[in-house]
Every structure is written in structure tokens, then in C-alpha cells.
Design a protein around this motif. Structure first.
Motif, PDB file in Angstrom:
ATOM      1  N   THR A   1       0.714  -1.240   0.024  1.00  0.00           N
ATOM      2  CA  THR A   1       0.002  -0.087   0.045  1.00  0.00           C
ATOM      3  C   THR A   1       0.649   1.221   0.205  1.00  0.00           C
ATOM      4  OG1 THR A   1      -1.862  -1.030   1.195  1.00  0.00           O
ATOM      5  CG2 THR A   1      -1.704   1.379   1.168  1.00  0.00           C
ATOM      6  N   ASP A   2       1.970   1.352   0.851  1.00  0.00           N
ATOM      7  CA  ASP A   2       2.992   2.372   0.971  1.00  0.00           C
ATOM      8  C   ASP A   2       3.418   2.375  -0.368  1.00  0.00           C
ATOM      9  OD1 ASP A   2       2.182   2.872   3.353  1.00  0.00           O
ATOM     10  OD2 ASP A   2       3.932   2.959   4.290  1.00  0.00           O
ATOM     11  N   ALA A   3       4.009   1.511  -0.752  1.00  0.00           N
ATOM     12  CA  ALA A   3       4.631   1.428  -2.121  1.00  0.00           C
ATOM     13  C   ALA A   3       3.816   2.153  -3.227  1.00  0.00           C
ATOM     14  CB  ALA A   3       5.080   0.064  -2.776  1.00  0.00           C
ATOM     15  N   ALA A   4       2.326   1.634  -3.187  1.00  0.00           N
ATOM     16  CA  ALA A   4       1.617   2.109  -4.504  1.00  0.00           C
ATOM     17  C   ALA A   4       1.368   3.719  -4.277  1.00  0.00           C
ATOM     18  CB  ALA A   4       0.176   1.229  -4.444  1.00  0.00           C
ATOM     19  N   LEU A   5       1.117   4.252  -2.927  1.00  0.00           N
ATOM     20  CA  LEU A   5       0.886   5.558  -2.708  1.00  0.00           C
ATOM     21  C   LEU A   5       2.175   6.402  -3.100  1.00  0.00           C
ATOM     22  CD1 LEU A   5      -0.968   5.415   0.834  1.00  0.00           C
ATOM     23  CD2 LEU A   5      -2.143   5.977  -1.384  1.00  0.00           C
ATOM     24  N   ARG A   6       3.149   5.947  -2.755  1.00  0.00           N
ATOM     25  CA  ARG A   6       4.607   6.675  -3.371  1.00  0.00           C
ATOM     26  C   ARG A   6       4.594   6.649  -4.494  1.00  0.00           C
ATOM     27  NH1 ARG A   6       7.552   3.559  -0.565  1.00  0.00           N
ATOM     28  NH2 ARG A   6       8.929   2.457  -2.082  1.00  0.00           N
ATOM     29  N   SER A   7       4.698   5.398  -5.347  1.00  0.00           N
ATOM     30  CA  SER A   7       4.458   5.514  -6.875  1.00  0.00           C
ATOM     31  C   SER A   7       3.619   6.695  -7.511  1.00  0.00           C
ATOM     32  CB  SER A   7       4.145   4.099  -7.224  1.00  0.00           C
ATOM     33  OG  SER A   7       3.865   4.188  -8.849  1.00  0.00           O
ATOM     34  N   ALA A   8       2.219   6.752  -7.154  1.00  0.00           N
ATOM     35  CA  ALA A   8       1.390   7.743  -7.362  1.00  0.00           C
ATOM     36  C   ALA A   8       1.753   9.039  -7.196  1.00  0.00           C
ATOM     37  CB  ALA A   8      -0.057   7.330  -6.871  1.00  0.00           C
ATOM     38  N   HIS A   9       2.272   9.270  -5.844  1.00  0.00           N
ATOM     39  CA  HIS A   9       2.814  10.544  -5.564  1.00  0.00           C
ATOM     40  C   HIS A   9       4.068  10.899  -6.710  1.00  0.00           C
ATOM     41  CE1 HIS A   9       3.696  14.076  -3.186  1.00  0.00           C
ATOM     42  NE2 HIS A   9       4.904  13.752  -3.010  1.00  0.00           N
ATOM     43  N   GLU A  10       4.918  10.095  -6.801  1.00  0.00           N
ATOM     44  CA  GLU A  10       6.183  10.306  -7.351  1.00  0.00           C
ATOM     45  C   GLU A  10       6.247  10.253  -8.969  1.00  0.00           C
ATOM     46  OE1 GLU A  10       9.021   7.692  -5.496  1.00  0.00           O
ATOM     47  OE2 GLU A  10       8.938   8.960  -3.521  1.00  0.00           O
ATOM     48  N   GLY A  11       5.059   9.456  -9.418  1.00  0.00           N
ATOM     49  CA  GLY A  11       4.863   9.322 -10.873  1.00  0.00           C
ATOM     50  C   GLY A  11       5.622   8.360 -11.485  1.00  0.00           C
ATOM     51  N   GLY A  12       6.119   7.288 -10.724  1.00  0.00           N
ATOM     52  CA  GLY A  12       7.135   6.253 -11.383  1.00  0.00           C
ATOM     53  C   GLY A  12       7.081   4.793 -10.656  1.00  0.00           C
ATOM     54  N   TRP A  13       8.006   4.188 -11.130  1.00  0.00           N
ATOM     55  CA  TRP A  13       8.051   2.809 -10.511  1.00  0.00           C
ATOM     56  C   TRP A  13       8.583   2.651  -9.233  1.00  0.00           C
ATOM     57  CZ3 TRP A  13       5.908  -1.847 -12.385  1.00  0.00           C
ATOM     58  CH2 TRP A  13       5.240  -1.584 -13.932  1.00  0.00           C
ATOM     59  N   VAL A  14       8.142   1.788  -8.356  1.00  0.00           N
ATOM     60  CA  VAL A  14       8.916   1.703  -7.044  1.00  0.00           C
ATOM     61  C   VAL A  14       8.997   0.223  -6.603  1.00  0.00           C
ATOM     62  CG1 VAL A  14       8.250   2.147  -4.402  1.00  0.00           C
ATOM     63  CG2 VAL A  14       7.617   3.650  -6.269  1.00  0.00           C
ATOM     64  N   THR A  15      10.262   0.015  -5.945  1.00  0.00           N
ATOM     65  CA  THR A  15      10.466  -1.286  -5.718  1.00  0.00           C
ATOM     66  C   THR A  15       9.735  -1.624  -4.170  1.00  0.00           C
ATOM     67  OG1 THR A  15      12.728  -1.182  -6.730  1.00  0.00           O
ATOM     68  CG2 THR A  15      12.655  -2.885  -4.986  1.00  0.00           C
ATOM     69  N   CYS A  16       9.545  -2.864  -4.341  1.00  0.00           N
ATOM     70  CA  CYS A  16       9.003  -3.351  -3.129  1.00  0.00           C
ATOM     71  C   CYS A  16       8.955  -4.749  -2.633  1.00  0.00           C
ATOM     72  CB  CYS A  16       7.117  -3.121  -3.052  1.00  0.00           C
ATOM     73  SG  CYS A  16       6.629  -3.632  -4.617  1.00  0.00           S
TER      74      CYS A  16
END
Length: 351
Positions: A336-351
């Protein structure tokens, strides 16, 4: 057992606990009046003035935490420190670090700590998990979790408020169920993701701007290299609780629809079929969660009953495969945190 929280989900917990043979000693709520009303509604023996009074009463072995999300961590941690087993609603905490702390503390104290990702307990989900192992490498995972209960501006709930529900509403509330289910069925963890979120209803009856997402789409990759996508929404007209999962593998596909839980779709190059739940034809893993004969539909209550029964069995020393623990709750919070961070930053996030 005791319960903190007296709303809809508290009633579900109380029913499942009784089905498992537990004695509902007491209820704690926002205040004594709330607890008294809740105790009467749930048939508890006593209303407690505070959570601490219930935890330290010496009358319970396990505490069910059914409060708004921001209270999960402090209550569960207090209960574990007192040596109680804990069943805590999802999302486990409003942010990943707190959820990880809860999972670590459960290990340190040695208490049983479980989170009700109850869709794992549909027998056809267990059947999907068993059958997928014979289908070869997974290539594509897709699905959705769609609801409509917050589609109008007059619809409001404490979950909309990030101070109570956390920063990720739709992803944390229902997306956590989908993430847990896909990793449970496939055994293939999500390693990176890219998400978009949207607020469709900008203002609700409670007043002020809406700060938590109404819907989200997430693309992801798994450890084995499978690609996936999921859409989650609480503003999808006509969809009440439609959790859907489809997995494509080398030699076949399968799909599960939570609103039609008696069937599992099995797809192949030379034909497809709808496998209907029948204890006589299911795998041993699925049969265990299929107590009713074919033609007698099972549903959400049955899943919740099975989850609580397995949690109580674990408290008694009988660990059962597939019981979702605080580790699983922490994993869902991380995604969930990774998805929110991705949406905020506009890119792929490692999880």
C-alpha cells in the motif's frame, strides 16, 4: 475473548468467535456508553470502561481489534505486551513501518497474531492455489476489487479521513485484500509497481476536501517475472464487493470471482470449464474449507468462521497452513505504501 470496536465488523468477529467455541467476555468501545451498547448488541458478558481495562482484566486469552485503522497499532501492541493473542482488522496499521513493528513484536512475544484476509478461506481459492502449481510458469496476473458504497457526495465514513483511516483509503482498505490474495494464490511476491490514484468525489457530506483516493490502478512485476495489473475502486456503480482475480500460466489459466465464489473458471487452449465447488471432487486443501455439500452455497460468513477457527487452533498450538499473520498484514501495508509513493512520485517503486 474480548472485542474492541462495536460496528459491523465487530459483529462479524463475535459471531465467528462463538462458532469457534469462544466465550465473549467483554467489549470496549469509544467510551463506556458505547461499550455498553455494543455489549448488549453482541451478547457480551460485560462492558469495559477502557481498552486497557479489558486487556488487563485477566479474563481473556485473545483480543479482537475492530476499531478505526489509526487505533490498530497502539491497541494491538498493548495487548501483545500483556501476553494476549491478537486478531486485528486490516489494514494492520496506517503506515508500513508501524505494521512491521507490530509483526516483529508478535514474533518477539511469541503470541499468535492474525489479520483477517478472509478471502483466502474460500474453498475455491484454495483449489486455485493447488491447481496453479501444475500449470507452469505464471505470465500474467490481472484483476480488480470494485465497490460503489462511496460513489455519492452524500456517502461518508471515517475511512475517508486520513487521520483515522490512513493516507491510502481504497488501496489500504480493499487493495490490501487483493494484494494478499494474489501473493497467496501464486506464491509469487510483487517486486515493483507503478500506480495511479484519483479522487472522483472531491467533497463529501463531512465537509472539507477529500484527501484519500476513490480509485487506483496498479501495474506490477513479480519475482518470477510475471506482469500484472489491478484496478480498485469504491465508486464503481453497481459493483458491491467484486473481488476478481485471473492468472495465466504456461499450460492453463484460472479465475475467481468473490461474488460468485462457488465456481472457479479453468481455461485451456482446447477448452474451458467452470469447476463448481463439490467436496467430492476438490483437492484436500480445498475440501477442508468446504463443510457443506455441493449445491449448498458458502459465502463470507463461512470464510470468516474458518479464519477465526484456524486462528484459535493456532493459539492452541495447532498451526494451520494459510493462516494470515501479522507478517502478511505488514506485507500488505508495504505494498500500500509503495503504491501511494508511486502515485505521488509518478514512477516505478521497488517493494
Amino acid at each position: 475473548m474480548g472485542i474492541v470496536g462495536t460496528g459491523f465488523i465487530g459483529r462479524i468477529h463475535a459471531r465467528a468467535a462463538r462458532q469457534a467455541g469462544a466465550r465473549l467476555v467483554g467489549v470496549a468501545g469509544a467510551d463506556l456508553a458505547n461499550a455498553t451498547e455494543g455489549a448488549e448488541a453482541l451478547g457480551a458478558e460485560k462492558a469495559f470502561d477502557s481498552v486497557t481495562e479489558l486487556i488487563t482484566s485477566g479474563l481473556i486469552d485473545v483480543l479482537h481489534v475492530c476499531t478505526p485503522n489509526h487505533l490498530h497499532a497502539p491497541i494491538a501492541l498493548e495487548a501483545m505486551e500483556a501476553g494476549l493473542a491478537v486478531i486485528c482488522e486490516k489494514p494492520l496499521a496506517t503506515e508500513a513501518l508501524a505494521a512491521r513493528t507490530m509483526a516483529d513484536r508478535a514474533k518477539e512475544t511469541g503470541v499468535v497474531a492474525a489479520v483477517p484476509f478472509v478471502y483466502r478461506f474460500h474453498p475455491m481459492v484454495r483449489e486455485a492455489r493447488e491447481r496453479l502449481t501444475a500449470l507452469g510458469r505464471v505470465s500474467l496476473i490481472q484483476g480488480s476489487y470494485l465497490q460503489d458504497w462511496l460513489m455519492e457526495s452524500t456517502d461518508d465514513n471515517w475511512r475517508v479521513d486520513p487521520a483515522q483511516g490512513g493516507p491510502g483509503r481504497t488501496i489500504g482498505d480493499i487493495g490490501s485484500h487483493w494484494f494478499d490474495l494474489v501473493e497467496f494464490v501464486t506464491g509469487d511476491p510483487i517486486t515493483k509497481l507503478c500506480a495511479q490514484t484519483s479522487v472522483v468525489v472531491p467533497q463529501r457530506a463531512g465537509g472539507g476536501p477529500v484527501l484519500t483516493e476513490d480509485l487506483a490502478t496498479v501495474q506490477f512485476t513479480t519475482a518470477s517475472g510475471a506482469l500484472g495489473s489491478v484496478s480498485v475502486s469504491q465508486v464503481a456503480p453497481g459493483r458491491k464487493n467484486r473481488l476478481f482475480l485471473e492468472v495465466s500460466a504456461a499450460s492453463g489459466s484460472l479465475a475467481f470471482d468473490q461474488e460468485n465464489p462457488e465456481q472457479l473458471w479453468l481455461g485451456g487452449r482446447n477448452g474451458s470449464q467452470a469447476l463448481v465447488r463439490d467436496p467430492l471432487s476438490l483437492s484436500e486443501a480445498a475440501r477442508r474449507y468446504s463443510p457443506l455439500p455441493a449445491g449448498h452455497p458458502q459465502g463470507f460468513h463461512d470464510c470468516f468462521d474458518a479464519f477465526v477457527a484456524d486462528a484459535y487452533a493456532a493459539i492452541g498450538g495447532d498451526a494451520r497452513d494459510g493462516l494470515p499473520t501479522f507478517d502478511d498484514g505488514a506485507r500488505a501495508a508495504l505494498l500500500t505504501d509503495a503504491a501511494l509513493r508511486s502515485a505521488h512520485e509518478g514512477g516505478w517503486v521497488t517493494c
